[in-house]
Motif scaffolding. Structure first.
Motif, mmCIF file in Angstrom:
data_model
loop_
_atom_site.group_PDB
_atom_site.id
_atom_site.type_symbol
_atom_site.label_atom_id
_atom_site.label_comp_id
_atom_site.label_asym_id
_atom_site.label_seq_id
_atom_site.Cartn_x
_atom_site.Cartn_y
_atom_site.Cartn_z
ATOM 1 N N CYS A 161 23.141 6.202 39.077
ATOM 2 C CA CYS A 161 23.483 5.065 38.234
ATOM 3 C C CYS A 161 23.638 5.518 36.785
ATOM 4 O O CYS A 161 22.875 6.369 36.306
ATOM 5 N N PRO A 162 24.598 4.967 36.082
ATOM 6 C CA PRO A 162 24.789 5.325 34.684
ATOM 7 C C PRO A 162 23.583 4.943 33.834
ATOM 8 O O PRO A 162 22.909 3.952 34.099
ATOM 9 N N ARG A 163 23.374 5.728 32.816
ATOM 10 C CA ARG A 163 22.228 5.518 31.932
ATOM 11 C C ARG A 163 22.215 4.116 31.317
ATOM 12 O O ARG A 163 21.146 3.563 31.057
ATOM 13 N N VAL A 164 23.392 3.530 31.107
ATOM 14 C CA VAL A 164 23.455 2.196 30.509
ATOM 15 C C VAL A 164 22.645 1.191 31.336
ATOM 16 O O VAL A 164 21.987 0.317 30.765
ATOM 17 N N LEU A 165 22.649 1.322 32.645
ATOM 18 C CA LEU A 165 21.855 0.412 33.484
ATOM 19 C C LEU A 165 20.374 0.600 33.193
ATOM 20 O O LEU A 165 19.645 -0.371 33.000
ATOM 21 N N TRP A 166 19.925 1.840 33.169
ATOM 22 C CA TRP A 166 18.495 2.110 32.907
ATOM 23 C C TRP A 166 18.090 1.583 31.531
ATOM 24 O O TRP A 166 17.018 1.006 31.369
ATOM 25 N N ASP A 167 18.966 1.805 30.539
ATOM 26 C CA ASP A 167 18.670 1.331 29.188
ATOM 27 C C ASP A 167 18.572 -0.203 29.155
ATOM 28 O O ASP A 167 17.653 -0.753 28.535
ATOM 29 N N LYS A 168 19.485 -0.877 29.822
ATOM 30 C CA LYS A 168 19.469 -2.346 29.828
ATOM 31 C C LYS A 168 18.219 -2.882 30.540
ATOM 32 O O LYS A 168 17.629 -3.853 30.098
ATOM 33 N N LEU A 169 17.839 -2.229 31.650
ATOM 34 C CA LEU A 169 16.665 -2.679 32.398
ATOM 35 C C LEU A 169 15.359 -2.229 31.744
ATOM 36 O O LEU A 169 14.295 -2.758 32.075
ATOM 37 N N GLY A 170 15.422 -1.248 30.854
ATOM 38 C CA GLY A 170 14.208 -0.722 30.245
ATOM 39 C C GLY A 170 13.411 0.157 31.185
ATOM 40 O O GLY A 170 12.184 0.189 31.116
ATOM 41 N N VAL A 171 14.115 0.872 32.074
ATOM 42 C CA VAL A 171 13.465 1.737 33.049
ATOM 43 C C VAL A 171 14.031 3.150 32.944
ATOM 44 O O VAL A 171 15.061 3.378 32.320
ATOM 45 N N ARG A 172 13.367 4.064 33.590
ATOM 46 C CA ARG A 172 13.815 5.442 33.683
ATOM 47 C C ARG A 172 13.763 5.839 35.153
ATOM 48 O O ARG A 172 12.981 5.280 35.920
ATOM 49 N N PRO A 173 14.564 6.824 35.546
ATOM 50 C CA PRO A 173 14.485 7.287 36.944
ATOM 51 C C PRO A 173 13.117 7.908 37.201
ATOM 52 O O PRO A 173 12.471 8.423 36.287
ATOM 53 N N ALA A 174 12.694 7.829 38.462
ATOM 54 C CA ALA A 174 11.364 8.374 38.824
ATOM 55 C C ALA A 174 11.331 9.873 38.761
ATOM 56 O O ALA A 174 12.298 10.550 38.846
#
Length: 157
Positions: A144-157
């Motif tokens: 998933c693109p980083r923009v999704l993680w940034d919007k959700l406020g999460v990081r990959p495990a």
């Protein structure tokens, strides 16, 4: 008509889950007359529409609804959807639909529960899986693109 009715956080106050933001959202709606079939219950296909309404409300919570996805350069088609019908919904019956992001590293998986707004009885369980597709190249993204993680406020495990 939908009404946002708050957020439910399943995380407790300790451990790694405590750092994870609340990735859920809940809406309330009552089926319209045109959603009712000859058996006087909501036609099964309309649940897909209800999930879409809940998913959009969830994504709006993170300022990453479909217009923002497109602006970020990605489309997010649904590639898998499962629904389990546990009960029926009738005309005018208020239901609460809870949507929660449960996976975000390689795909966006959202789980749903449709409950009777009065009794809390589960009427439907579902999930959708979406993948990122780079709009310019039409190439599926395997992470998933980083923009999704940034919007959700999460990081990959």
């Amino acid at each position: 008509m939908t009404t946002d009715i708050g957020h439910v956080d399943r995380n407790d106050a300790s451990g790694p889950a405590a750092k994870r933001p609340d990735l859920s959202h809940e809406i309330e709606l009552s089926p319209a007359f045109h959603d009712i079939d000859v058996m006087e219950i909501v036609w099964h296909g309309h649940y897909v529409k209800y999930l879409e309404i809940a998913r959009c409300a969830l994504l709006q919570k993170f300022d990453y609804d479909y217009p923002q996805m497109r602006a970020s350069g990605y489309a997010w088609p649904i590639v898998d959807m499962r629904l389990k019908y546990v009960g029926t919904v009738e005309y005018g019956q208020a239901v609460r639909i809870r949507a929660e992001v449960v996976e975000w590293e390689n795909r966006l998986k959202i789980e749903y529960q449709v409950r009777d707004a009065t009794t809390g009885r589960v009427l439907n369980k579902a999930y959708t899986i979406q993948v990122a597709l780079e709009i310019a190249s039409r190439q599926m993204q395997y992470v998933c693109p980083r923009v999704l993680w940034d919007k959700l406020g999460v990081r990959p495990a």
